[in-house]
Structures are given as C-alpha cells and as structure tokens.
Design an enzyme around this catalytic site. Structure first.
Site, mmCIF file in Angstrom:
data_model
loop_
_atom_site.group_PDB
_atom_site.id
_atom_site.type_symbol
_atom_site.label_atom_id
_atom_site.label_comp_id
_atom_site.label_asym_id
_atom_site.label_seq_id
_atom_site.Cartn_x
_atom_site.Cartn_y
_atom_site.Cartn_z
ATOM 1 N N VAL A 59 10.589 2.106 12.035
ATOM 2 C CA VAL A 59 9.674 3.118 12.595
ATOM 3 C C VAL A 59 9.527 3.013 14.112
ATOM 4 O O VAL A 59 9.007 3.933 14.746
ATOM 5 C CB VAL A 59 8.275 3.083 11.933
ATOM 6 N N LYS A 91 -3.993 -2.030 16.019
ATOM 7 C CA LYS A 91 -4.705 -1.268 14.985
ATOM 8 C C LYS A 91 -5.836 -0.425 15.577
ATOM 9 O O LYS A 91 -6.105 0.689 15.118
ATOM 10 C CB LYS A 91 -5.223 -2.224 13.908
ATOM 11 N N GLY A 130 2.730 -7.674 -0.192
ATOM 12 C CA GLY A 130 3.825 -8.488 0.344
ATOM 13 C C GLY A 130 3.472 -9.127 1.675
ATOM 14 O O GLY A 130 4.019 -10.170 2.035
ATOM 15 N N TYR A 132 -2.514 -7.772 16.993
ATOM 16 C CA TYR A 132 -2.618 -6.917 15.805
ATOM 17 C C TYR A 132 -3.880 -6.051 15.905
ATOM 18 O O TYR A 132 -3.844 -4.841 15.656
ATOM 19 C CB TYR A 132 -2.644 -7.803 14.558
ATOM 20 N N ILE A 162 0.833 -1.211 0.000
ATOM 21 C CA ILE A 162 0.000 0.000 0.000
ATOM 22 C C ILE A 162 0.869 1.263 0.000
ATOM 23 O O ILE A 162 0.559 2.244 -0.682
ATOM 24 C CB ILE A 162 -0.950 -0.022 1.229
ATOM 25 N N THR A 194 -6.161 -7.281 1.362
ATOM 26 C CA THR A 194 -5.488 -6.620 0.247
ATOM 27 C C THR A 194 -4.284 -7.453 -0.163
ATOM 28 O O THR A 194 -3.531 -7.913 0.703
ATOM 29 C CB THR A 194 -5.029 -5.202 0.682
HETATM 30 N N1 LIG Z 1 -2.508 -6.307 3.190
HETATM 31 C C1 LIG Z 1 -3.586 -6.337 3.949
HETATM 32 O O1 LIG Z 1 -4.497 -7.165 3.766
HETATM 33 C C2 LIG Z 1 -3.737 -5.319 5.071
HETATM 34 C C3 LIG Z 1 -4.968 -5.254 5.720
HETATM 35 C C4 LIG Z 1 -5.124 -4.354 6.746
HETATM 36 C C5 LIG Z 1 -4.097 -3.508 7.107
HETATM 37 N N2 LIG Z 1 -2.894 -3.593 6.448
HETATM 38 C C6 LIG Z 1 -1.836 -2.675 6.889
HETATM 39 O O2 LIG Z 1 -1.347 -1.959 5.770
HETATM 40 C C7 LIG Z 1 -0.020 -1.527 6.028
HETATM 41 C C8 LIG Z 1 0.850 -1.839 4.832
HETATM 42 O O3 LIG Z 1 0.942 -3.233 4.675
HETATM 43 P P1 LIG Z 1 1.007 -3.955 3.253
HETATM 44 O O4 LIG Z 1 -0.155 -4.861 3.194
HETATM 45 O O5 LIG Z 1 1.226 -2.959 2.187
HETATM 46 O O6 LIG Z 1 2.283 -4.884 3.531
HETATM 47 P P2 LIG Z 1 3.715 -4.994 2.835
HETATM 48 O O7 LIG Z 1 4.399 -6.079 3.599
HETATM 49 O O8 LIG Z 1 3.565 -5.134 1.370
HETATM 50 O O9 LIG Z 1 4.407 -3.592 3.161
HETATM 51 C C9 LIG Z 1 4.808 -3.243 4.462
HETATM 52 C C10 LIG Z 1 6.165 -2.565 4.402
HETATM 53 O O10 LIG Z 1 6.485 -2.116 5.726
HETATM 54 C C11 LIG Z 1 7.846 -2.366 5.968
HETATM 55 N N3 LIG Z 1 8.065 -2.468 7.418
HETATM 56 C C12 LIG Z 1 7.627 -3.433 8.267
HETATM 57 N N4 LIG Z 1 8.021 -3.175 9.514
HETATM 58 C C13 LIG Z 1 8.698 -1.996 9.462
HETATM 59 C C14 LIG Z 1 9.350 -1.204 10.438
HETATM 60 N N5 LIG Z 1 9.395 -1.582 11.733
HETATM 61 N N6 LIG Z 1 9.932 -0.042 10.045
HETATM 62 C C15 LIG Z 1 9.917 0.337 8.743
HETATM 63 N N7 LIG Z 1 9.335 -0.385 7.766
HETATM 64 C C16 LIG Z 1 8.725 -1.536 8.135
HETATM 65 C C17 LIG Z 1 8.134 -3.669 5.245
HETATM 66 O O11 LIG Z 1 9.536 -3.830 4.996
HETATM 67 C C18 LIG Z 1 7.310 -3.512 3.967
HETATM 68 O O12 LIG Z 1 8.068 -2.921 2.936
HETATM 69 C C19 LIG Z 1 0.406 -2.239 7.336
HETATM 70 O O13 LIG Z 1 0.307 -1.330 8.406
HETATM 71 C C20 LIG Z 1 -0.611 -3.341 7.468
HETATM 72 O O14 LIG Z 1 -0.769 -3.737 8.819
HETATM 73 C C21 LIG Z 1 -2.697 -4.462 5.441
#
Ligand SMILES: NC(=O)c1ccc[n+]([C@@H]2O[C@H](COP(=O)([O-])OP(=O)(O)OC[C@H]3O[C@@H](n4cnc5c(N)ncnc54)[C@H](O)[C@@H]3O)[C@@H](O)[C@H]2O)c1
Length: 270
Positions: A59, A154, A185, A150, A17, A182
């Site tokens: 972060v 959240k 990765g 989690y 995202i 979604t």
């Molecule tokens: N994919 C889903 O279904 C979904 C659903 C609900 C919420 N989310 C939330 O969306 C956000 C983005 O996730 P995504 O699905 O794009 O996943 P993703 O794994 O594709 O991307 C997450 C990125 O965050 C980076 N990351 C993780 N921990 C980190 C840290 N401590 N410091 C810096 N970078 C860090 C990872 O290296 C990765 O590049 C997250 O907060 C996730 O919890 C995702």
C-alpha cells in the site's frame, strides 16, 4: 444481506481485521478483492470466500495500489465499499529509530490510506456513492509507551479521515475505526512472547481492559461493516473507538470502595 451485490476493496485483507471484514461482507451477499503484501495468503483467503479475488500490493507503493484498484474493477466490475486496513506494529524508543524506519511507518499507514482513498474514491463516485473506512488505533488517542511513531501515524489517519470526508461528500462517506487490543496476526506473536501461550498472553493483554479481555477480529469487523453499510447512512468523518473501554480509564483510583463515604462523614463531623 447489507452487501448484496456490493464489491469490497480491502487492503491487509489476508489477515486479522481485514480478513474478518471480507468474510462478513461475503456472508452478507458481497464479493471482495483481498489486497495484501502477502499474495499467497490473500489468494488462499479469497479461495475460501465465494466470488473473491486475491491481489498483491504494497500500500506504500502508488503504482501497485493503482494497479490493484484497476484489477478489481476489471475482474469484479467496480468498487462500492473500501477498508484501508494494511499495517504493521513496530515499537521502541525514538532514540533508537532512524528516519527510514519512521518514514516506513508513515508511508504504510498514512501513505497507504492516502493512496487507497485516492484511487478507490473516483470509482465509488462514478457509481454514485460508497463508503470508505480507515483504521487508526487507541494509540492515536492516548499515550502508550514505546509507541511514538505508530501513534503519530495513527493520529494522522484520524485527521486524514476528517479532512477527506469533506472532499468525498456527499456521495461517499468516510469514517475511521480505532481498535483497542485485538487478537490478530499482528498481536499474537506479542501475546505468545509475553504469556508463553496464546491463551495466557491474551489473558494478560486483556487484564486492564474494563471488559476484561482482548477483542476478536470479528468484533472489529462488525463495527467496520456497520460503517461500510447503509446502517451508518448519516455518519461521515467520525472516528469510532472499539476498545472494550480501555481509553475511558484514568489511573487506578486512590480510594477503595467505601473509603469515599467515610471521608465525607469525617469532613461533616469536623
Ligand atoms: N490488532 C490490534 O490490536 C490492533 C489495534 C489497533 C489497530 N490495529 C490496526 O488494524 C489494522 C489491521 O491489523 P491486524 O491487527 O488485523 O493485523 P494483521 O497482521 O493480522 O493484518 C495486517 C495485514 O496487513 C498486511 N500488510 C502489512 N503491511 C502491508 C503493506 N505495506 N501493504 C499491504 N499489506 C500490508 C499484512 O500482510 C497482514 O496481512 C492495522 O492497520 C493495525 O495497525 C490493530
């Protein structure tokens, strides 16, 4: 071109995202600092996007977030819009979790959102305004099995967003997006494990969603960019659910189509 000359600071920008949001901001005239744990991928993403830079930061680490904000200001000239997106999934029964694992969940998601807001807000305030988007999840809103830490993290982000929106107003708007399932990765390994192939796994993950599929990262980025942009100029403190209808559902109905009408008739006849 909603982001003409705007500078985005995005954590977790190397994937999913965050990456899709950076691409959309750049497509609409902006530049971005792609901040991630994974420096090599952040730099590779930035190299594909004109005017962008890749930076390393965990972060959960205050000094690293501060340094990434300072590097962005030094190299790109400021920060106008921010997406606090970094995060990881980790499931299990809480009886199997220790405090360190639980605290890591809180430190990355809630702590990471806090630190990103703490260091980017003064930059946006000094430029006269801006917009911060945080990322929660449907797990903040409804119960999900094996997802207690989690979900707790959240839910805290939705609370942080409401509270911080007051502190940052009137110059900076603060809103939250709660994504449903979604394909990114984060979820692709789960989809692969469940379905045997990504296609089959994605189909299984989408089966109980009213829109009958999972989201693409770009569909989340579209809503994030709406909130980051002046299109959302009167929105602050809101949490926007983007889940294909997943959380509007109750358990499967007891009545099949037509059964209800039959019951009503038989009651009238008595
Ligand atoms: N994919 C889903 O279904 C979904 C659903 C609900 C919420 N989310 C939330 O969306 C956000 C983005 O996730 P995504 O699905 O794009 O996943 P993703 O794994 O594709 O991307 C997450 C990125 O965050 C980076 N990351 C993780 N921990 C980190 C840290 N401590 N410091 C810096 N970078 C860090 C990872 O290296 C990765 O590049 C997250 O907060 C996730 O919890 C995702």
């Amino acid at each position: 071109m909603r982001f003409d000359n705007k500078i985005l600071f995005v954590t977790g920008g190397a994937s999913g995202i965050g990456r899709a949001t950076a691409a959309r901001v750049v497509a609409e005239g902006g530049r971005a600092a792609i901040v991630d744990l994974d420096l090599a991928t952040a730099q590779a993403v930035a190299a594909d996007l004109p005017g962008c830079i890749g930076l390393a930061a965990n972060v959960a680490d205050e000094a690293q977030v501060q340094a990434a904000v300072e590097a962005t200001v030094a190299q790109l000239g400021g920060i106008d819009v921010v997406l606090a997106c970094a995060g990881h999934a980790d499931f299990g029964l809480i009886s199997e979790w220790d405090s360190a694992r639980f605290n890591r969940m809180l430190e990355v998601h809630v702590g990471g959102t806090f630190l990103t807001a703490k260091y980017t807000n003064p930059v946006m305030q000094s430029r006269g305004g801006g917009s911060l988007v945080t990322i929660a999840s449907t797990a903040a809103l409804v119960g999900q099995k094996l997802n207690v830490p989690y979900g707790a993290a959240k839910a805290a982000i939705t609370g942080f967003t409401r509270q911080f929106a007051l502190e940052a107003a009137p110059a900076v708007r603060v809103n939250c997006v709660a994504p449903g399932r979604t394909q990114t990765g984060m979820t692709e390994p789960l989809m692969l494990a469940r379905g045997g192939s990504l296609e089959k796994g994605a189909e299984m993950f989408g089966a109980n969603v009213p829109l009958q599929r999972v989201a693409k990262a770009e569909e989340l980025a579209a809503v994030v960019c709406f909130l980051l942009s002046e299109d959302a100029s009167f929105m602050t403190g809101a949490t926007v659910v983007v889940d294909g209808g997943e959380t509007i559902q109750s358990p499967p109905p007891l009545l099949e189509p037509g059964t209800g009408a039959g019951l009503a008739r038989s009651v009238q006849e008595q």
